[in-house]
Design an enzyme around this catalytic site. Structure first.
Site, PDB file in Angstrom:
ATOM      1  N   THR A   1     -15.712 -18.859 -23.353  1.00 11.72           N
ATOM      2  CA  THR A   1     -17.082 -18.477 -23.715  1.00 11.72           C
ATOM      3  C   THR A   1     -17.985 -18.716 -22.502  1.00 11.72           C
ATOM      4  O   THR A   1     -17.533 -19.163 -21.450  1.00 11.72           O
ATOM      5  CB  THR A   1     -17.585 -19.284 -24.931  1.00 11.72           C
ATOM      6  OG1 THR A   1     -17.647 -20.669 -24.580  1.00 11.72           O
ATOM      7  CG2 THR A   1     -16.670 -19.104 -26.144  1.00 11.72           C
TER       8      THR A   1
ATOM      9  N   LYS B   1     -18.894 -26.553  -9.298  1.00  9.24           N
ATOM     10  CA  LYS B   1     -17.532 -26.528  -8.753  1.00  9.24           C
ATOM     11  C   LYS B   1     -17.276 -27.735  -7.855  1.00  9.24           C
ATOM     12  O   LYS B   1     -16.180 -28.312  -7.869  1.00  9.24           O
ATOM     13  CB  LYS B   1     -17.301 -25.215  -8.001  1.00  9.24           C
ATOM     14  CG  LYS B   1     -17.323 -24.000  -8.943  1.00  9.24           C
ATOM     15  CD  LYS B   1     -17.449 -22.688  -8.196  1.00  9.24           C
ATOM     16  CE  LYS B   1     -17.568 -21.508  -9.154  1.00  9.24           C
ATOM     17  NZ  LYS B   1     -17.998 -20.266  -8.499  1.00  9.24           N
TER      18      LYS B   1
HETATM   19  N1  HSE Z   1     -21.127 -16.168 -10.100  1.00 15.75           N
HETATM   20  C1  HSE Z   1     -19.930 -16.787  -9.625  1.00 15.75           C
HETATM   21  C2  HSE Z   1     -19.753 -16.426  -8.148  1.00 15.75           C
HETATM   22  C3  HSE Z   1     -18.747 -16.338 -10.455  1.00 15.75           C
HETATM   23  O1  HSE Z   1     -20.519 -15.602  -7.641  1.00 15.75           O
HETATM   24  O2  HSE Z   1     -18.886 -16.988  -7.480  1.00 15.75           O
HETATM   25  C4  HSE Z   1     -17.577 -17.270 -10.468  1.00 15.75           C
HETATM   26  O3  HSE Z   1     -17.878 -18.575 -10.882  1.00 15.75           O
END
Ligand code: HSE
Length: 339
Positions: free
Chosen positions: A95, A223
């Site tokens: 999700t 991340k």
């Molecule tokens: N919006 C993210 C990116 C997608 O541009 O890397 C992957 O997490």
């Protein structure tokens, strides 16, 4: 054993893993003895469906691409009931990401783990906000909490760090963790304006639903937090990672970097310094000779600094339907291999 798979979310990634599983069904069985049924799907737009013997995924993919609700095996169970009561052995939590509260994904993850069902997820919310707790909960219930798809999609960075590189001491991780901003910086270097290139990044589907998460660095910060906790066991919270995005970079800054033989990149970094982890996201001018400087467009890359191998750099796609779908497949196969 036949894996009984449930999918929470049937958007880009849910459809991506479904297509891969469908197309590779025979191959996966022949090569790895991996047998499966997708028995449950819960999606707020298309509906909740359950068939203990396996759903008609080809039909569901057709219905979803036509924007229609699911027509077969519909149940009136809510997400938590379907997680608990179905004969699923593993749930893929796909999700949308909420980096403030982790919800509703965090609730799904808890319910599945407490019911003794594995979780495989590409959702950064539960992984960035609650990794240590969820890992512990999984261990207590004898199941796995697998998150390869949360960082750099299917490019195997978490598996690389925790698998093949496990014997090395990793002292630093540094890399390009957001495809949208890397694409924007690449195009801005060619002369495109910030607002025009952001529009194109949205059209190409790289950007988050709210692109603030990309350009302000919040997506990369999630991340970095995951890498700090999973690879370095840092136990840090997301707000302990300092964060600056690319919104202040001007054409003049880009020219300045060019003149110095450098290039701007939004760099996420985690470093172990005197037993303390320092983590940040910020734009940096990178020397053109560094491997990260050559990563252009929506590409992602990470350099692991290790004691035994020196620097190891991995480059690959960081987003996309089949790319993130593949991350889910790789975790499903790991569960299959390791039981
Ligand atoms: N919006 C993210 C990116 C997608 O541009 O890397 C992957 O997490």
């Amino acid at each position: 054993m036949k894996h009984k798979i449930g999918l929470l979310g049937f958007g880009t990634v849910g459809q991506g893993i479904s297509e891969i599983l469908l197309n590779k069904k025979d191959d996966l069985k022949k090569k790895y003895g991996f047998k499966y049924d997708i028995v449950a799907v819960a999606d707020f737009k298309f509906g909740n469906v359950y068939n203990p013997k396996g759903l008609d995924i080809a039909l569901m993919l057709k219905e979803a691409s036509a924007g229609k609700k699911f027509s077969k095996d519909v149940v009136d169970w809510d997400n938590h009931k379907i997680i608990k009561k179905s004969n699923t052995t593993v749930w893929c939590e796909l999700t949308y990401t909420d980096l403030q509260t982790g919800g509703p994904a965090i609730g799904h993850v808890k319910t599945a783990l407490e019911s003794g069902k594995h979780i495989v997820t590409s959702n950064k919310g539960p992984a960035a906000l609650h990794y240590p707790k969820m890992k512990k909960l999984a261990g207590k219930n004898g199941v796995r909490f697998m998150i390869e798809g949360t960082v750099v999609a299917g490019t195997p960075v978490i598996n690389l760090a925790t698998g093949p590189l496990a014997g090395c001491n990793i002292s630093k991780i540094r890399g390009i963790l957001n495809g949208t901003t890397n694409y924007m910086l690449t195009e801005m270097e060619k002369g495109m304006s910030y607002s025009d290139v952001l529009k194109v990044a949205q059209e190409k589907g790289y950007a988050e639903a709210d692109p603030t998460g990309d350009v302000e660095g919040y997506d990369a910060r999630a991340k970095v937090t995951i890498l700090a906790n999973v690879v370095m066991g840092a136990g840090i919270a997301i707000d302990e990672v300092s964060c600056e995005g690319i919104t202040k970079i001007t054409p003049a800054d880009i020219e300045k970097a060019k003149k110095q033989g450098k290039r701007w990149k939004l760099i996420g970094s985690v470093e172990m310094k005197e037993n303390k982890v320092e983590a940040s996201v910020k734009p940096q001018m990178i020397d053109l000779t560094h491997p990260l400087a050559g990563v252009m467009g929506a590409g992602n890359a990470l350099t692991f600094s290790t004691d035994l191998l020196g620097d190891v750099t991995i480059v690959g796609p960081g987003a996309g339907k089949k790319e993130t779908g593949f991350a889910i497949l790789s975790d499903l196969l790991a569960i299959h291999r390791e039981g």
